[in-house]
Design a protein around this motif. Sequence first.
Motif, PDB file in Angstrom:
ATOM      1  N   GLN A  21       7.846  -5.384  -5.038  1.00  0.00           N
ATOM      2  CA  GLN A  21       7.916  -3.940  -4.833  1.00  0.00           C
ATOM      3  C   GLN A  21       9.083  -3.618  -3.903  1.00  0.00           C
ATOM      4  OE1 GLN A  21       3.431  -2.561  -4.285  1.00  0.00           O
ATOM      5  NE2 GLN A  21       3.831  -4.392  -3.106  1.00  0.00           N
ATOM      6  N   ASP A  22       9.744  -2.493  -4.155  1.00  0.00           N
ATOM      7  CA  ASP A  22      10.765  -2.077  -3.201  1.00  0.00           C
ATOM      8  C   ASP A  22      10.094  -1.540  -1.934  1.00  0.00           C
ATOM      9  OD1 ASP A  22      10.050   0.662  -3.590  1.00  0.00           O
ATOM     10  OD2 ASP A  22      11.464   0.861  -5.238  1.00  0.00           O
ATOM     11  N   GLU A  23      10.888  -1.222  -0.923  1.00  0.00           N
ATOM     12  CA  GLU A  23      10.335  -0.843   0.377  1.00  0.00           C
ATOM     13  C   GLU A  23       9.479   0.417   0.301  1.00  0.00           C
ATOM     14  OE1 GLU A  23      13.289  -0.578   3.400  1.00  0.00           O
ATOM     15  OE2 GLU A  23      13.835  -2.699   3.282  1.00  0.00           O
ATOM     16  N   LEU A  24       9.892   1.384  -0.500  1.00  0.00           N
ATOM     17  CA  LEU A  24       9.127   2.623  -0.600  1.00  0.00           C
ATOM     18  C   LEU A  24       7.775   2.381  -1.261  1.00  0.00           C
ATOM     19  CD1 LEU A  24       8.845   5.620  -0.158  1.00  0.00           C
ATOM     20  CD2 LEU A  24      10.159   6.014  -2.265  1.00  0.00           C
ATOM     21  N   LEU A  25       7.753   1.583  -2.314  1.00  0.00           N
ATOM     22  CA  LEU A  25       6.487   1.255  -2.963  1.00  0.00           C
ATOM     23  C   LEU A  25       5.575   0.477  -2.020  1.00  0.00           C
ATOM     24  CD1 LEU A  25       7.633   0.317  -6.587  1.00  0.00           C
ATOM     25  CD2 LEU A  25       6.402   2.368  -5.874  1.00  0.00           C
ATOM     26  N   GLN A  26       6.155  -0.410  -1.233  1.00  0.00           N
ATOM     27  CA  GLN A  26       5.357  -1.132  -0.238  1.00  0.00           C
ATOM     28  C   GLN A  26       4.740  -0.159   0.763  1.00  0.00           C
ATOM     29  OE1 GLN A  26       7.354  -4.543   1.561  1.00  0.00           O
ATOM     30  NE2 GLN A  26       8.578  -4.801  -0.275  1.00  0.00           N
ATOM     31  N   GLU A  27       5.512   0.859   1.147  1.00  0.00           N
ATOM     32  CA  GLU A  27       5.012   1.854   2.093  1.00  0.00           C
ATOM     33  C   GLU A  27       3.869   2.669   1.483  1.00  0.00           C
ATOM     34  OE1 GLU A  27       6.591   5.745   4.642  1.00  0.00           O
ATOM     35  OE2 GLU A  27       8.039   4.474   3.585  1.00  0.00           O
ATOM     36  N   TYR A  31       0.054   2.474   2.982  1.00  0.00           N
ATOM     37  CA  TYR A  31      -0.623   3.698   3.421  1.00  0.00           C
ATOM     38  C   TYR A  31      -1.931   3.894   2.660  1.00  0.00           C
ATOM     39  CZ  TYR A  31      -1.986   8.574   3.318  1.00  0.00           C
ATOM     40  OH  TYR A  31      -2.727   9.730   3.351  1.00  0.00           O
ATOM     41  N   THR A  32      -1.887   3.723   1.351  1.00  0.00           N
ATOM     42  CA  THR A  32      -3.056   3.985   0.516  1.00  0.00           C
ATOM     43  C   THR A  32      -4.180   2.999   0.822  1.00  0.00           C
ATOM     44  OG1 THR A  32      -1.572   4.811  -1.216  1.00  0.00           O
ATOM     45  CG2 THR A  32      -3.844   4.347  -1.849  1.00  0.00           C
ATOM     46  N   TYR A  33      -3.842   1.719   0.883  1.00  0.00           N
ATOM     47  CA  TYR A  33      -4.870   0.709   1.137  1.00  0.00           C
ATOM     48  C   TYR A  33      -5.474   0.850   2.539  1.00  0.00           C
ATOM     49  CZ  TYR A  33      -3.429  -1.768  -3.113  1.00  0.00           C
ATOM     50  OH  TYR A  33      -3.156  -2.104  -4.419  1.00  0.00           O
ATOM     51  N   GLU A  34      -4.679   1.311   3.485  1.00  0.00           N
ATOM     52  CA  GLU A  34      -5.157   1.406   4.865  1.00  0.00           C
ATOM     53  C   GLU A  34      -5.933   2.684   5.155  1.00  0.00           C
ATOM     54  OE1 GLU A  34      -1.690   0.974   7.262  1.00  0.00           O
ATOM     55  OE2 GLU A  34      -1.296  -1.087   6.576  1.00  0.00           O
ATOM     56  N   THR A  35      -5.653   3.762   4.430  1.00  0.00           N
ATOM     57  CA  THR A  35      -6.202   5.057   4.829  1.00  0.00           C
ATOM     58  C   THR A  35      -7.016   5.783   3.768  1.00  0.00           C
ATOM     59  OG1 THR A  35      -4.257   6.346   4.123  1.00  0.00           O
ATOM     60  CG2 THR A  35      -4.200   5.373   6.339  1.00  0.00           C
ATOM     61  N   HIS A  36      -6.838   5.438   2.489  1.00  0.00           N
ATOM     62  CA  HIS A  36      -7.457   6.253   1.438  1.00  0.00           C
ATOM     63  C   HIS A  36      -8.815   5.691   1.025  1.00  0.00           C
ATOM     64  CE1 HIS A  36      -7.907   8.891  -1.989  1.00  0.00           C
ATOM     65  NE2 HIS A  36      -6.787   9.505  -1.651  1.00  0.00           N
ATOM     66  N   TYR A  72       2.438   6.356  -6.242  1.00  0.00           N
ATOM     67  CA  TYR A  72       2.943   5.020  -6.554  1.00  0.00           C
ATOM     68  C   TYR A  72       3.401   4.902  -8.013  1.00  0.00           C
ATOM     69  CZ  TYR A  72       3.063  -0.135  -6.477  1.00  0.00           C
ATOM     70  OH  TYR A  72       3.451  -1.458  -6.549  1.00  0.00           O
ATOM     71  N   SER A  73       2.531   5.280  -8.944  1.00  0.00           N
ATOM     72  CA  SER A  73       2.862   5.103 -10.365  1.00  0.00           C
ATOM     73  C   SER A  73       4.018   5.998 -10.794  1.00  0.00           C
ATOM     74  CB  SER A  73       1.634   5.350 -11.240  1.00  0.00           C
ATOM     75  OG  SER A  73       1.019   6.585 -10.931  1.00  0.00           O
TER      76      SER A  73
END
Length: 214
Positions: A21-27, A31-36, A72-73
């Motif tokens: 994944q590029d850096e933006l996708l990693q971000e 974020y999603t895995y940690e907060t959503h 993401y998608s």
Amino acid sequence: MNVELLNPLAEAYAEQFSGTQDELLQEVAAYTYETHPHAHMLSGQVQGKLLTMISRMIRPLRILEIGTFTGYSALCLAKGLTADGLLYTIELREEDARKALNFFNKSAVKDRIKLQVGNALEIIPALNESWDLVFIDADKVNYINYYEIVLPQLNRGGFIVADNVLFHGQVLGKNVEGKNAKAIHAFNTHVKQDSRVEQVLLTVRDGLMLIMKK
């Protein structure tokens, strides 16, 4: 019935040997895995890379995504746009849409992603576009409605990709139970019986249906 559709070792191996994944996708993913609370809805590395590959093969001028989530998608799909292409993405939940927009604004293709907030069944007809690629990943009970509203606007030879068509394995039993599982099974049956298209169901993640308009 929830079934572990993919061996975790196979999933980890697939990630290891798929493009990173590029850096933006990693971000977005972090974020999603940690907060959503519904982080499992994120496409993730392997499916995201597949969406990118499909988009790059098609080279679409117009992409429609139904269900933005945290973006993401859409960022994956946008990688295949032509130089003058546009991606429209529709999200019902305002909070998810706001976060997705923040991520889109960090992207090199921010001017080519058009985020719409609201009911997709109302928004799509007003867009007055024809589509080369459509990604359906929203409320399952409306999958057939989304399919029927976009198919007339899909260019001949264009593709629809529908996510979650295995719905956690709940469609695999003889007696399909649960509102969403029944809706997905009905959608899969509907597409199979539609002479206007050709389709293949891919056992990637929670199932992807790749549909081509004849």
